[in-house]
Design a protein around this motif. Structure first.
Motif, short mmCIF file in Angstrom:
data_model
loop_
_atom_site.label_atom_id
_atom_site.label_comp_id
_atom_site.label_asym_id
_atom_site.label_seq_id
_atom_site.Cartn_x
_atom_site.Cartn_y
_atom_site.Cartn_z
N GLN A 27 15.68 23.27 4.76
CA GLN A 27 16.13 24.64 4.51
C GLN A 27 16.53 24.79 3.06
O GLN A 27 17.38 24.06 2.57
N SER A 29 18.49 27.15 0.61
CA SER A 29 19.53 28.17 0.71
C SER A 29 20.07 28.51 -0.66
O SER A 29 19.80 27.81 -1.63
N CYS A 36 21.27 32.65 5.40
CA CYS A 36 21.22 31.19 5.29
C CYS A 36 22.21 30.53 6.24
O CYS A 36 21.93 29.48 6.81
N ARG A 37 23.36 31.16 6.44
CA ARG A 37 24.37 30.58 7.33
C ARG A 37 23.87 30.57 8.77
O ARG A 37 24.02 29.57 9.48
N THR A 39 20.76 30.66 9.68
CA THR A 39 19.63 29.73 9.71
C THR A 39 20.13 28.29 9.83
O THR A 39 19.58 27.50 10.59
N ARG A 40 21.19 27.96 9.09
CA ARG A 40 21.79 26.63 9.16
C ARG A 40 22.20 26.30 10.60
O ARG A 40 21.92 25.22 11.10
N ARG A 41 22.86 27.25 11.26
CA ARG A 41 23.28 27.04 12.65
C ARG A 41 22.07 26.84 13.56
O ARG A 41 22.06 25.93 14.39
N ALA A 44 20.37 23.44 12.87
CA ALA A 44 21.23 22.34 13.33
C ALA A 44 21.17 22.23 14.85
O ALA A 44 21.10 21.12 15.40
N HIS A 55 17.82 17.93 10.15
CA HIS A 55 17.91 19.16 9.37
C HIS A 55 18.49 18.80 8.01
O HIS A 55 19.54 18.15 7.94
N GLU A 57 19.53 20.64 4.34
CA GLU A 57 19.70 21.90 3.60
C GLU A 57 19.81 21.60 2.12
O GLU A 57 20.57 20.73 1.71
N PRO A 76 16.77 32.44 3.06
CA PRO A 76 16.37 31.06 3.36
C PRO A 76 14.85 30.93 3.47
O PRO A 76 14.17 31.85 3.90
N GLN A 94 15.18 34.46 8.08
CA GLN A 94 15.91 33.82 9.17
C GLN A 94 15.00 33.62 10.38
O GLN A 94 14.53 34.59 10.96
#
Length: 108
Positions: A27, A29, A36-37, A39-41, A44, A55, A57, A76, A94
């Motif tokens: 990812q 970011s 991005c937040r 997408t991170r979740r 993960a 994953h 980032e 992202p 996303q």
């Protein structure tokens, strides 16, 4: 998720982290990117669900050379790498969890 970048391979030196045993979700970011937040979740969660998938980032601003080389235009952006580090899928924006899982099917 879009098509991959062909023969380009990314490794631990490019990512600053080891590749997943089966696949890696990369990812790109940026600091103030709200999507991005989320997408991170999502990434993960998928990495936790699927054995051998990790994953990673990367901050796009910290990795400008790699961003330019890979043609990353927005954050992202997610790259799906196979076990050898080949980019098999890429998507900007996303992603939905179902799309990430489907894209992983091409990598493993």
């Amino acid at each position: 998720m879009g098509e991959g970048d062909g023969e380009r391979r990314l490794g631990a030196a490019d990512l600053g982290a080891e590749l997943g045993e089966r696949a890696t979700l990369v990812q790109f970011s940026s600091a103030f990117c709200q999507p991005c937040r989320a997408t991170r979740r999502t990434l993960a969660e998928v990495a936790d669900m699927v054995d051998g998938v990790c994953h990673v980032e990367l901050d796009a601003e910290d990795r400008l050379e790699l961003v330019r080389e890979l043609g990353i235009l927005k954050t992202p952006t997610v790259l799906v790498l196979d076990a050898a580090g080949h980019v098999v899928r890429r998507a900007a924006g996303q992603p939905r969890k179902a799309d990430v899982i489907a894209a992983l099917g091409e990598a493993v």
